[in-house]
Scaffold this active site. Structure first.
Site, PDB file in Angstrom:
ATOM      1  N   SER A  94     -26.222 -29.913  -5.120  1.00  8.47           N
ATOM      2  CA  SER A  94     -26.704 -29.966  -3.525  1.00  8.47           C
ATOM      3  C   SER A  94     -27.900 -29.180  -3.324  1.00  8.47           C
ATOM      4  O   SER A  94     -28.667 -29.602  -2.434  1.00  8.47           O
ATOM      5  CB  SER A  94     -26.082 -28.231  -3.188  1.00  8.47           C
ATOM      6  OG  SER A  94     -24.490 -28.827  -2.985  1.00  8.47           O
ATOM      7  N   HIS A 125     -30.355 -24.588  -1.801  1.00  9.87           N
ATOM      8  CA  HIS A 125     -30.352 -25.396  -1.573  1.00  9.87           C
ATOM      9  C   HIS A 125     -31.986 -25.551  -0.574  1.00  9.87           C
ATOM     10  O   HIS A 125     -32.238 -26.053  -0.767  1.00  9.87           O
ATOM     11  CB  HIS A 125     -29.528 -24.967   0.068  1.00  9.87           C
ATOM     12  CG  HIS A 125     -27.883 -25.417  -0.282  1.00  9.87           C
ATOM     13  ND1 HIS A 125     -27.067 -25.463   0.971  1.00  9.87           N
ATOM     14  CD2 HIS A 125     -27.460 -26.014  -1.547  1.00  9.87           C
ATOM     15  CE1 HIS A 125     -26.012 -26.023   0.004  1.00  9.87           C
ATOM     16  NE2 HIS A 125     -25.955 -26.378  -1.454  1.00  9.87           N
TER      17      HIS A 125
END
Length: 260
Positions: free
Chosen positions: A69, A121
């Site tokens: 991610s 992230h």
């Protein structure tokens, strides 16, 4: 991560990687992917170490983060900054400026899926901005790398995309302007939220919301005005309820209304 998380990452990788490879080229995209895996982890560790050293917050040092991610958020930053459109839809709910889309996506995903790695992230967003503003030149390669003999096997692939001569990346001096733009947008958004809360509670202008009460009174006392008129009527709470009207009383009221 769950199977849903893996599936979302696979679909996001297909979409983002396809767009980036068409703009950058196959070899620059490959170098960006490999460099992002390394630099996203380095940024993650630097943030965790800084939180532990400066604020004595050691929780991040003992957390683990797995998955792709962070690299996807790196791709998202590059793809948004290279796009020609100025706004982008956030799950069909609201349009946000393109340069703010990765940040809005970071907050929204964390709100609906709190088990995701927020720091992972965030590290991808930071790494993507560092590359876009040419602060990670080691993973920003040009067409010259294609002349290397080791890349000849890649050039023979049917889907090979030559490196673009166009420079998408900005100078490092433009980063300060971008930070100011993001700061102004965040402060404006927070201001709108606070204004909305204020209007919902207290109303707008000189007209307050009279339907909202922060306290209640069990009995309203009548207050005479200066002219001797009564502003309110006292409520008699101790009166007994006589029940529903009977049919006889309803017929009597009907006859009385006909006579009148």
């Amino acid at each position: 991560g769950s199977l849903m998380h893996i599936g979302m990452n696979m679909m996001s990788t297909f979409h983002l990687s396809t767009n980036l490879e068409k703009r950058m080229g196959t070899i620059p995209h490959l170098m960006t992917t490999l460099g992002s895996i390394l630099w996203t982890s380095i940024v993650y560790l630097m943030i965790a170490w800084s939180a532990s050293f400066l604020f004595e917050y050691d929780a991040l040092m003992y957390q683990h983060s797995v998955g792709f991610s962070g690299v996807l958020f790196h791709f998202c930053v590059l793809e948004c900054n290279m796009a020609s459109n100025t706004s982008r839809s956030l799950f069909g709910m609201v349009n946000v400026p393109t340069y703010l889309y990765p940040w809005a996506l970071l907050i929204l995903l964390q709100f609906f899926l709190p088990n995701l790695s927020f720091l992972g992230h965030l590290s991808g967003i930071i790494t993507g901005n560092l590359q876009f503003y040419n602060l990670l030149g080691i993973i920003t390669v040009g067409p010259d790398l294609e002349d290397w003999q080791g890349c000849s096997c890649l050039k023979r692939l049917p889907g090979f995309v030559p490196a673009s001569d166009h420079t998408f990346f900005q100078e490092p001096s433009a980063l300060a302007h971008s930070v100011r733009s993001v700061g102004r947008a965040v402060f404006k958004f927070v201001g709108h939220i606070l204004e909305t809360i204020w209007v919902c509670i207290f109303g707008r202008g000189g007209h307050s919301n009279r339907n909202i009460r922060f306290w209640t009174s069990s009995r309203q006392e009548s207050t005479p005005s200066s002219g001797g008129h009564v502003l309110g009527t006292a409520l008699e709470d101790d009166e007994e309820w006589g029940g529903l009207p009977t049919m006889a009383s309803l017929e009597q009221e009907s006859r009385t209304s006909r006579i009148v």
